[in-house]
Design a protein around this motif. Sequence first.
Motif, short mmCIF file in Angstrom:
data_model
loop_
_atom_site.label_atom_id
_atom_site.label_comp_id
_atom_site.label_asym_id
_atom_site.label_seq_id
_atom_site.Cartn_x
_atom_site.Cartn_y
_atom_site.Cartn_z
N ASP A 189 0.83 -1.21 0.00
CA ASP A 189 0.00 0.00 0.00
C ASP A 189 0.86 1.26 0.00
OD1 ASP A 189 0.97 -0.02 2.56
OD2 ASP A 189 -0.98 -0.10 3.55
N ARG A 190 2.12 1.13 -0.39
CA ARG A 190 3.03 2.27 -0.60
C ARG A 190 3.12 3.15 0.64
NH1 ARG A 190 1.52 3.85 -6.92
NH2 ARG A 190 1.64 1.72 -7.69
N SER A 191 3.49 2.53 1.74
CA SER A 191 3.54 3.25 3.00
C SER A 191 4.77 2.87 3.80
CB SER A 191 2.29 2.93 3.83
OG SER A 191 2.29 1.57 4.22
N VAL A 192 5.00 3.62 4.87
CA VAL A 192 6.02 3.31 5.87
C VAL A 192 5.30 3.14 7.20
CG1 VAL A 192 8.09 4.11 7.05
CG2 VAL A 192 7.77 4.62 4.63
N LYS A 193 5.55 2.01 7.88
CA LYS A 193 4.82 1.70 9.10
C LYS A 193 5.79 1.45 10.25
CE LYS A 193 1.11 -0.17 6.31
NZ LYS A 193 0.46 -1.36 5.72
N ALA A 194 5.43 1.92 11.43
CA ALA A 194 6.28 1.77 12.60
C ALA A 194 5.54 0.99 13.68
CB ALA A 194 6.71 3.13 13.13
N PHE A 195 6.29 0.16 14.42
CA PHE A 195 5.75 -0.68 15.47
C PHE A 195 6.63 -0.54 16.71
CE2 PHE A 195 4.80 -2.39 11.36
CZ PHE A 195 3.48 -2.83 11.43
N ASP A 196 6.04 -0.74 17.88
CA ASP A 196 6.87 -0.74 19.08
C ASP A 196 7.53 -2.11 19.23
OD1 ASP A 196 4.98 -2.49 20.18
OD2 ASP A 196 4.05 -0.97 21.44
N CYS A 197 8.30 -2.30 20.30
CA CYS A 197 9.09 -3.53 20.44
C CYS A 197 8.22 -4.75 20.65
CB CYS A 197 10.09 -3.38 21.58
SG CYS A 197 9.34 -3.03 23.18
N GLU A 198 6.95 -4.57 20.98
CA GLU A 198 6.04 -5.70 21.15
C GLU A 198 5.23 -5.98 19.89
OE1 GLU A 198 6.05 -7.67 23.76
OE2 GLU A 198 7.67 -6.45 24.59
N GLY A 199 5.45 -5.18 18.86
CA GLY A 199 4.75 -5.42 17.60
C GLY A 199 3.45 -4.66 17.45
N ARG A 200 3.18 -3.71 18.33
CA ARG A 200 1.96 -2.91 18.21
C ARG A 200 2.20 -1.74 17.26
NH1 ARG A 200 1.97 -4.14 23.97
NH2 ARG A 200 3.41 -2.38 24.22
N GLY A 201 1.31 -1.56 16.31
CA GLY A 201 1.46 -0.47 15.35
C GLY A 201 1.32 0.88 16.01
N VAL A 202 2.27 1.80 15.72
CA VAL A 202 2.22 3.13 16.32
C VAL A 202 2.09 4.24 15.29
CG1 VAL A 202 3.51 2.41 18.36
CG2 VAL A 202 4.76 3.28 16.37
N LEU A 203 2.44 3.95 14.02
CA LEU A 203 2.41 5.00 13.01
C LEU A 203 2.39 4.39 11.62
CD1 LEU A 203 2.65 8.11 12.48
CD2 LEU A 203 5.13 7.77 12.36
N ALA A 204 1.58 4.96 10.74
CA ALA A 204 1.57 4.59 9.32
C ALA A 204 1.65 5.87 8.51
CB ALA A 204 0.32 3.81 8.97
N VAL A 205 2.66 5.97 7.65
CA VAL A 205 2.91 7.19 6.88
C VAL A 205 2.68 6.93 5.40
CG1 VAL A 205 4.58 8.98 6.32
CG2 VAL A 205 4.62 7.91 8.58
N ARG A 206 1.82 7.72 4.82
CA ARG A 206 1.59 7.68 3.38
C ARG A 206 1.71 9.10 2.87
NH1 ARG A 206 -1.85 4.35 6.04
NH2 ARG A 206 -1.88 2.14 5.42
N GLU A 207 2.90 9.45 2.41
CA GLU A 207 3.19 10.82 1.99
C GLU A 207 3.33 10.90 0.48
OE1 GLU A 207 3.58 13.77 3.80
OE2 GLU A 207 2.65 12.66 5.42
#
Length: 268
Positions: free
Chosen positions: A72-90
């Motif tokens: 989906d042409r994005s950059v995604k960030a997760f914490d150390c436990e694998g929980r999603g914290v940020l999805a960037v679609r710029e």
Amino acid sequence: MMYEQGCSGYGTLRGAGGKGPGPCSKRIHVFGPSGVCLRRFGERGDADNDIKYPLDVTVTSDGHVVVTDGGDRSVKAFDCEGRGVLAVREGFSLPWGLDAASESEVILTDAEAGALYRLSADFRRGELKKCQMVRSRLVSPRAVAVCPTSGAVAVTEHLRARGPSSTRVTVFSAEMDLLGQVDTFGLNLLFPSRIHATAVAFDGEGRVIVTDVCSQAVICLGKPEEFPIFNPLISHGLFYPVGLTYTANNSLVVLDSGDHSIKVYSST
């Protein structure tokens, strides 16, 4: 840290003692120093933080996992436990390679747009601060690495007009000034090898290291001001090396998709 790229070609990478879920249920695998898979996360699906087609992964100094998702042409960030914290679609065309520059900043390539971006965020709060294009007019840039000592950035470019196996390694300073450049054709004039660079990293001394699928090797190209140097570091035991990184104790970790393995080499 490991990712699965699609459901075929790479297979499921597992730790020494893990059977784990099926090959398409979790996209990101976290391994401990002994090779045991500690956790898996990143469902394949349509939710905001699901991962469709991971292309690269990096870990910030405070433990956040950042992934480029070509699906989906994005950059995604997760914490150390694998929980999603940020999805960037710029407005990315095809975000591909990325590497952490600090705990709040990553450098990433857009292979389709031919560009290099600097993305800054507060990953703990899940807040994007800035996403800025810092270089353009690159040719299908893919793998990228940030030097931990100087902040220099190395990028592999895939020169399609010169043939499917022609690549170029370009190095910029932290301020994005050109420091050095070497391509397959130039190296072939000086050394009896045709390099197809699939991954890039910096060692502790600031030398540029690449994986070469043509010679099934890991090669040191030297510091940017020394280009070109041809010094094979690993020339046996690899089949199709596509990723590499250095650990804090200066061990070299290589992802070999030829036999679906992660191989760790000591510097001693």
